[in-house]
Design an enzyme around this catalytic site. Structure first.
Site, PDB file in Angstrom:
ATOM      1  N   LYS A  79      74.525   5.624  50.260  1.00  0.00           N
ATOM      2  CA  LYS A  79      75.322   6.783  50.693  1.00  0.00           C
ATOM      3  C   LYS A  79      76.551   6.272  51.446  1.00  0.00           C
ATOM      4  CE  LYS A  79      74.726  11.181  53.209  1.00  0.00           C
ATOM      5  NZ  LYS A  79      73.775  11.996  53.993  1.00  0.00           N
ATOM      6  N   SER A 154      73.216  16.612  52.290  1.00  0.00           N
ATOM      7  CA  SER A 154      74.492  15.970  52.019  1.00  0.00           C
ATOM      8  C   SER A 154      74.374  14.702  51.174  1.00  0.00           C
ATOM      9  CB  SER A 154      75.187  15.620  53.331  1.00  0.00           C
ATOM     10  OG  SER A 154      74.386  14.715  54.085  1.00  0.00           O
ATOM     11  N   SER A 178      69.131  16.286  54.837  1.00  0.00           N
ATOM     12  CA  SER A 178      70.014  15.734  53.810  1.00  0.00           C
ATOM     13  C   SER A 178      69.425  14.681  52.889  1.00  0.00           C
ATOM     14  CB  SER A 178      71.272  15.168  54.454  1.00  0.00           C
ATOM     15  OG  SER A 178      72.134  16.218  54.758  1.00  0.00           O
TER      16      SER A 178
HETATM   17  N1  GLN Z   1      72.680  20.602  55.701  1.00  0.00           N
HETATM   18  C1  GLN Z   1      72.593  20.202  57.064  1.00  0.00           C
HETATM   19  C2  GLN Z   1      73.951  20.236  57.694  1.00  0.00           C
HETATM   20  O1  GLN Z   1      74.853  20.640  57.048  1.00  0.00           O
HETATM   21  C3  GLN Z   1      71.947  18.875  57.181  1.00  0.00           C
HETATM   22  C4  GLN Z   1      72.868  17.748  57.003  1.00  0.00           C
HETATM   23  C5  GLN Z   1      72.219  16.409  57.117  1.00  0.00           C
HETATM   24  O2  GLN Z   1      70.985  16.286  57.174  1.00  0.00           O
HETATM   25  N2  GLN Z   1      73.046  15.386  57.203  1.00  0.00           N
HETATM   26  O3  GLN Z   1      74.151  19.895  58.813  1.00  0.00           O
END
Ligand code: GLN
Length: 496
Positions: A79, A154, A178
């Site tokens: 990532k 994400s 994410s």
């Molecule tokens: N979807 C969540 C957010 O937008 C989690 C993001 C993540 O785990 N990096 O913050």
């Protein structure tokens, strides 16, 4: 045989036994990427030349009779919020578009030490903020199961790369879901380890008290293998916990008879898609057949999870993101034309900060910075941030009470399956609700895994989330594996 469709474990065995070379694996993979990537767009950077050099070195060492490392020649995608020495690390943001770190994150160093091959950096929502991989400054990634849909976020690029065989395994980061949510939406396995289990050194910070790095893989055996490499104490991360790391691959196929599975009633309420509810219920029955016992538990503060998370995460983010000021890192705006032609750089320092940040950050990141700044400002701190911390403690206590009665907790990973691209972009609250079942594990610091457990009527993958006690990843993996062993049909979606 298409090498790229194999699991990491299979590749490792073939390479170690000299049945295929690491170079052949990398070549096959990049042939497949050339065909598949244009429709998926999982990668921001590909490192083919570098991967071939690494593969050649591993082959040479094996030819000399040396024992290769734990990841012997396995292609791994990373990532793009994890620092890679000499390879640009953008965080999906214009503000870091040209940032090339001068060092490796702890997890990257470990992967290299164990002969994993880094094949590229994957797309993500900018600074890991989002649930659909549509907030990237470099454009969205598509879901390999249905390219008109999102892969989740994400870590959407990592999940899509693994689900389409464009990577054998991948690293993601999970602040509020994410890793698990994109794994669920793409039909693969994703593990968020216990807070403090994997070093965050070199992970670009989003919300430091919630962030964890973890594996996205084709099955649980690969997740266990990658955990063996990345878990463990690192003195460069002050929150890294110094405790012995078990061999996660050992005992993976052990019995689960007598295991107590907590089923929280709050995880099956309003907002849960019916097909997902059915698939998860069928999976719970399958666990009963394997000898596990289902126990109803209650996690009464579940409903406050989203509100709590969306105060704490933006508060930490607005502080972490203050470093992107146009001086220390990345993008700096050019001065306005009038200033430049008058021979001036900027009207003042604040003007330079504000212009660089306005131009460098995308909408969602700005929204989070504003939310966090508001929640932390004097007069509101007590009402929002402090209260969120108190509820965070209550959420943790809910889990403590439940884990007094059961070994693991199960439910859906996401309330909905992969949605259409663009569907939720205009309504951030709808997007935030995707995280309803995942954020609480981050708030409590406990580990969670998502594994494929069926399909909706539209043939979209459903994820089962298994939550465990702190530092009990070994049980999570074993429990996940037990289902996988009897339901291999839900395994690696393989695009072919
Ligand atoms: N979807 C969540 C957010 O937008 C989690 C993001 C993540 O785990 N990096 O913050």
């Amino acid at each position: 045989m298409e090498l790229c469709s194999l699991t990491g474990w299979q590749i490792k065995e073939l390479i170690s036994k000299k049945e295929v070379s690491a170079v052949a694996v990398v070549e096959d993979l990049f042939r497949h990427i050339a065909k598949t990537e244009p429709s998926i767009k999982a990668y921001l950077t590909l490192t083919q030349d570098y991967a071939l050099v690494q593969a050649g070195q591993i082959d040479a060492r094996i030819a000399r009779g040396e024992q290769p490392g734990l990841l012997a020649g396995i292609p791994v995608a990373i990532k793009d919020n994890i620092a890679t020495d000499g390879i640009r690390t953008t965080c999906g943001s214009k503000i870091l578009a040209n940032f090339v770190p001068p060092y490796d994150a702890y997890v990257i160093k470990r992967i290299k030490e164990e002969d994993g091959i880094i094949i590229g950096k994957t797309n993500l929502d900018e600074f890991a903020m989002g649930s659909s991989c549509e907030n990237s400054a470099f454009g969205p990634t598509a879901n390999p199961r249905d390219v008109s849909r999102v892969p989740g976020g994400s870590s959407g690029g990592s999940a899509a790369a693994v689900a389409s065989d464009m990577a054998c395994m991948a690293l993601g980061s999970d602040t509020g879901g994410s890793i698990r949510q994109p794994a669920a939406l793409c039909g693969i396995t994703g593990l968020k380890p216990t807070y403090g289990c994997v070093s965050r050194y070199g992970l670009v910070a989003f919300a430091s008290s919630l962030d964890q790095i973890g594996p996205l893989t084709k099955d649980t055996r690969d997740a266990a293998l990658l955990m063996n490499v990345i878990a463990g104490y690192d003195k460069q991360d002050s929150t890294s916990v110094n405790r012995p790391v078990p061999d996660f691959t050992k005992g993976l196929d052990g019995e689960i008879r007598g295991l107590k599975i907590g089923v929280p009633k709050e995880y099956f309420g309003q907002g849960l898609n019916e097909d997902i509810r059915d698939a998860v219920n069928q999976t719970l029955s399958a666990y009963e057949k394997l000898g596990a016992k289902l126990v109803e538990v209650s996690l009464p503060h579940t409903n406050y999870g989203i509100a709590t998370y969306y105060i704490i995460a933006p508060s930490e983010a607005c502080s972490n993101l203050a470093r992107y000021d146009g001086i220390h890192y990345g993008y700096r705006a050019t001065p306005a034309y009038a200033e430049a032609s008058a021979g001036r750089d900027y009207t003042d320092l604040i003007n330079m900060y504000s212009k660089s940040r306005s131009e460098g950050f995308g909408h969602e990141v700005k929204r989070r910075i504003m939310l966090g700044t508001f929640a932390l400002s004097s007069g509101y701190y007590e009402a929002y941030y402090n209260r969120a911390l108190k509820i965070r403690r209550l959420i943790k206590q809910d889990f403590d009470a439940a884990f007094n009665k059961v070994d693991v907790i199960m439910g859906p990973t996401s309330p909905i399956a992969a949605f259409k691209a663009g569907e939720k972009l205009a309504d951030p609250l709808q997007m935030y609700l995707c995280d309803v079942y995942t954020v609480t594990a981050n708030l409590a610091g406990i580990p969670g895994i998502s594994i494929p457990c069926g399909l909706t009527k539209e043939k979209l993958p459903v994820g089962l989330q298994i939550l465990g006690k702190a530092f009990d990843e070994a049980t999570l993996l074993k429990v996940a594996r037990a289902y996988e062993n009897v339901n291999s049909k839900h395994q690696a979606p393989n695009s072919k």
